[in-house]
Write a protein that holds these residues in place. Structure first.
Motif, PDB file in Angstrom:
ATOM      1  N   GLY A  74      42.859  43.018  41.499  1.00 21.03           N
ATOM      2  CA  GLY A  74      41.753  42.055  41.240  1.00 21.03           C
ATOM      3  C   GLY A  74      42.661  40.752  40.527  1.00 21.03           C
ATOM      4  O   GLY A  74      42.105  40.139  39.903  1.00 21.03           O
ATOM      5  N   SER A  75      43.965  41.536  40.211  1.00 22.29           N
ATOM      6  CA  SER A  75      44.683  40.784  38.964  1.00 22.29           C
ATOM      7  C   SER A  75      45.845  40.288  39.635  1.00 22.29           C
ATOM      8  O   SER A  75      46.999  40.135  40.319  1.00 22.29           O
ATOM      9  CB  SER A  75      45.568  41.970  37.655  1.00 22.29           C
ATOM     10  OG  SER A  75      46.224  42.672  37.861  1.00 22.29           O
ATOM     11  N   ASP A 130      42.043  36.050  41.477  1.00 24.65           N
ATOM     12  CA  ASP A 130      42.107  36.027  40.691  1.00 24.65           C
ATOM     13  C   ASP A 130      42.160  34.663  40.150  1.00 24.65           C
ATOM     14  O   ASP A 130      43.831  34.153  39.859  1.00 24.65           O
ATOM     15  CB  ASP A 130      43.150  37.477  39.477  1.00 24.65           C
ATOM     16  CG  ASP A 130      43.593  37.147  38.190  1.00 24.65           C
ATOM     17  OD1 ASP A 130      42.760  36.143  37.523  1.00 24.65           O
ATOM     18  OD2 ASP A 130      45.005  37.227  38.221  1.00 24.65           O
ATOM     19  N   GLU A 131      40.959  33.823  39.702  1.00 23.13           N
ATOM     20  CA  GLU A 131      40.972  32.359  39.922  1.00 23.13           C
ATOM     21  C   GLU A 131      41.550  32.028  39.016  1.00 23.13           C
ATOM     22  O   GLU A 131      42.309  31.331  38.586  1.00 23.13           O
ATOM     23  CB  GLU A 131      40.021  31.739  40.366  1.00 23.13           C
ATOM     24  CG  GLU A 131      39.149  32.389  41.425  1.00 23.13           C
ATOM     25  CD  GLU A 131      37.922  31.843  42.048  1.00 23.13           C
ATOM     26  OE1 GLU A 131      37.107  31.461  41.281  1.00 23.13           O
ATOM     27  OE2 GLU A 131      36.901  32.393  42.867  1.00 23.13           O
ATOM     28  N   THR A 160      43.927  33.311  36.998  1.00 29.48           N
ATOM     29  CA  THR A 160      45.484  32.873  36.450  1.00 29.48           C
ATOM     30  C   THR A 160      46.393  31.569  37.717  1.00 29.48           C
ATOM     31  O   THR A 160      47.123  31.376  37.893  1.00 29.48           O
ATOM     32  CB  THR A 160      46.176  34.681  37.100  1.00 29.48           C
ATOM     33  OG1 THR A 160      45.573  35.288  36.359  1.00 29.48           O
ATOM     34  CG2 THR A 160      47.994  34.431  36.969  1.00 29.48           C
TER      35      THR A 160
END
Lengths: 327, 329
Positions: free
Chosen positions: A196-197, A245-246, A248
């Motif tokens: 998720g990153s 990861d919206e 970023t």
């Protein structure tokens, strides 16, 4: 200080399996030819010798039943890594994936879980044709309850596999076969990469390219060429598309004011549309140009050496798109 | 109380066990009757499939298991849940989609999962539970445990590829699985003979080298005897077995099904084979308990279930803010 090592994608994932299987006796590997044969892409070599046939389990060619059994094993306490040799064969597992694995936690109100990794290969470029080249991650990402990981390099592949095995939800792990021999420096101990990153691959001011899997390498090639003309490209690799990861991605676009989304799977109803819409919703007022999408054509993947490369984007198509975006 | 009983088929069980199985079958029968009334009154959301008539297969099989063993059930699975020990109030509330349901109202009738009791769930996909149970057996093998896993499925699942795949793998790996087909004669509205080829249903297990037998699924003693043998065989590490229990669903495919596809004469004949009549008769004939005591047991089951209905029906709905809970851990 520990030294880093040069390691390729295949070996990084294999090392992740060794590390996690040594750390937790509940981790098992299940699939076709994963045992004594060591995997058709040599991606599981040595595991059978160390962990034996109770934990490294060769199945018949029987994907629906074997995958369903991996889910039952996960529900009853194991952490299976289930290997689907070619991503195309994932279609055989779709009922178990969508109707069972993805929903068990929800249907049980949190009392049951499916800590399982479905690992599969994908990608064009080897002339394997319409039934051995597809990447169905967008299908999977349309199912609440699943997580979907698409590493673009060896370090992320190893680190994300470790995270996927430790995750308490079903994780789909897509490996582009043409990345298997690509190497990078990997820090000692194979650090875990959280699911998720996203990763900023390259910082720049003029345009953000959000690229999936092997498309990251093409984006880097395009960015190198564009840099010679003074165009400063930022590249974001989401690494996992569910969860996405919206922050970023949106943060990068707010800085560069332009976005191009690149994917190697068919464009219609795919990942590029989802990411483009997310940017529109969260960064519309920062955009100096419409978000552009570049993806594979909406056609099956042909075998022909001359036709196959036309299916998906490459460094040239990305470079041309950037020039259009900043014109 | 402890005298062994012999039935016509030669199966015999301990008197106390028969009494306990009879009581569980009564509770299932009247649980289902209560659900039928609730459904008829509009209190049950969605579809509900009742197992009245099939109690002997539910109870006779599960009576041969330990608490630690696993089962996987199907869409007609309330009886399996109860036989494996589920709290009936929580199960009833779940079927009504209430906050106090076993799964918080998320699963309803067809997706009840009860991990605390080794129940991998009722299942909305025909045959969907088969690999789950076989997978629990694969896990047991990896752990070096001798837990046994039962897959329940109906005759409708006999033609799903999943069954044959899992039988093959259970056989090559000698997994501790008991495949139990509750053959009630109809897959939804279609008779088994119209869609099932071949001269022998046990033959479908025998081709994999799996010991297979067809038994009277209306006789709880016969079911228990077959299950005892299969469970012991599995626990000893010899591998899977296949039991086909011929039974009958007294209702339709789901509540509201008019059952126009069933023959009245056939229905009457099967009604006479009601598993509860049979076990009651065996209990009183052997002098285990009096007919009055058996009648009282039935009254107790009726009262237990009827007493729950109003409270469950008036229970709270799940709160809106729980909608997104447990999609992920």
């Amino acid at each position: 200080m520990d030294e880093s090592r040069l390691m390729n994608f295949r070996d990084a994932v294999l090392e992740a399996l060794f590390l996690e299987m040594r750390a937790d006796p509940n981790v098992i590997l299940v699939g076709e030819d994963v045992g004594a044969a060591g995997g058709v892409f040599k991606q599981t070599q040595g595991l059978f010798d160390e962990f034996g046939d109770r934990r490294v389990i060769d199945t018949p060619i029987s994907e629906p039943g074997a995958f369903g059994m991996a889910i039952g094993a996960a529900m009853s306490g194991m952490r299976p890594v289930f290997e689907v040799m070619f991503g195309d064969f994932m279609t055989l597992c779709m009922d178990q994936l969508v109707n069972q694995a993805a929903k068990v936690r929800y249907m049980s109100n949190g009392a049951a879980r499916v800590p399982l990794v479905l690992r599969t290969t994908m990608g064009t470029g080897a002339n394997l044709g319409p039934q051995h080249s597809q990447g169905f991650y967008a299908w999977a990402a349309h199912t609440p309850g699943l997580k979907v990981v698409i590493p673009s390099n060896a370090a992320d592949a190893g680190g994300l596999m470790r995270a996927a095995i430790r995750d308490d939800d079903p994780v789909l792990f897509f490996e582009d076969r043409l990345l298997y021999n690509s190497s990078c420096e990997i820090a000692s101990g194979l650090p875990i990469v959280p699911i998720g990153s996203a990763r900023i691959v390259r910082e720049g001011r003029d345009v953000t390219i959000i690229a999936i899997g092997r498309m990251v390498a093409f984006a880097q090639e395009a960015a190198d060429r564009l840099a010679k003309d003074g165009v400063d490209v930022e590249i974001v690799d989401p690494r996992t598309i569910l969860p996405l990861d919206e922050a970023t991605i949106v943060g990068s676009v707010k800085k560069t004011h332009r976005a191009i989304v690149v994917d190697g799977a068919p464009r219609a109803y795919g990942v590029t549309g989802e990411i483009a819409a997310t940017i529109m919703e969260q960064a519309f007022d920062w955009l100096d140009a419409p978000v552009m999408r570049i993806a594979a054509v909406n056609a099956p993947v042909p075998v022909s050496r001359s036709l196959e490369p036309l299916v998906r984007p490459d460094a040239n198509t990305i470079e041309n798109a950037v020039r259009a975006a900043i014109a | 109380m402890n005298k062994a009983l012999k039935n016509a088929g030669g199966a015999s069980v301990d008197g106390r066990l028969l009494l306990s199985m009879h009581r569980t079958m009564l509770r299932i029968r009247h649980f289902e009757e209560t659900i039928r009334r609730l459904a008829a009154s509009g209190a049950v959301p969605g579809l509900v499939h009742l197992c009245a008539g099939q109690e002997a297969t539910n109870v006779g099989i599960i009576a041969a298991l330990e608490d630690r063993d696993f089962i996987a059930s199907h869409h007609r699975g309330h009886g399996h849940c109860i036989a494996k020990g589920a709290p009936v109030e929580g199960l009833m509330a779940e079927i009504l989609g209430k906050a106090s349901g076993m799964c918080g109202g998320r699963s309803g009738s067809m997706h009840v999962i009860d991990m605390e009791r080794g129940n991998l769930g009722t299942n909305g996909i025909v045959g969907g539970g088969i690999p789950l149970a076989a997978g629990a057996a694969l896990a047991a093998r990896a752990r070096g445990s001798d837990d046994v896993c039962v897959c329940f499925f109906g005759d409708g699942a006999l033609n799903q590829g999943l069954l044959h795949e899992c039988m093959n793998m259970a056989a090559i790996w000698k997994l501790a699985v008991v495949f139990v087909c509750e053959n009630n004669g109809y897959g939804e509205f279609t008779a088994i003979d119209d869609v099932t080829a071949g001269p022998s249903l046990p033959g479908r297990g025998e081709v994999f080298g799996i010991p297979s037998e067809m038994i009277d699924g209306m006789d709880v003693q016969a079911v228990y005897a077959a299950a005892r043998k299969a469970v012991d065989y599995a626990r000893a590490g010899h591998g899977p077995s296949f039991i086909i229990c011929n039974t009958w669903r007294f209702g339709g495919h789901h509540v509201g099904d008019k059952q126009e596809y069933k023959d009245d004469e056939e229905t009457r004949a099967w009604r006479l084979r009601d598993p509860l009549l049979r076990s009651a008769k065996a209990l009183s004939a052997a002098g285990i308990v009096s007919e009055e005591a058996i009648a009282q047991m039935e009254q107790d089951a009726i009262s237990e279930m009827a007493a729950l209905a109003d409270g469950v029906r008036n229970g709270s709905e799940p709160a809106a803010q729980t909608l997104l809970e447990h999609v992920y851990g």
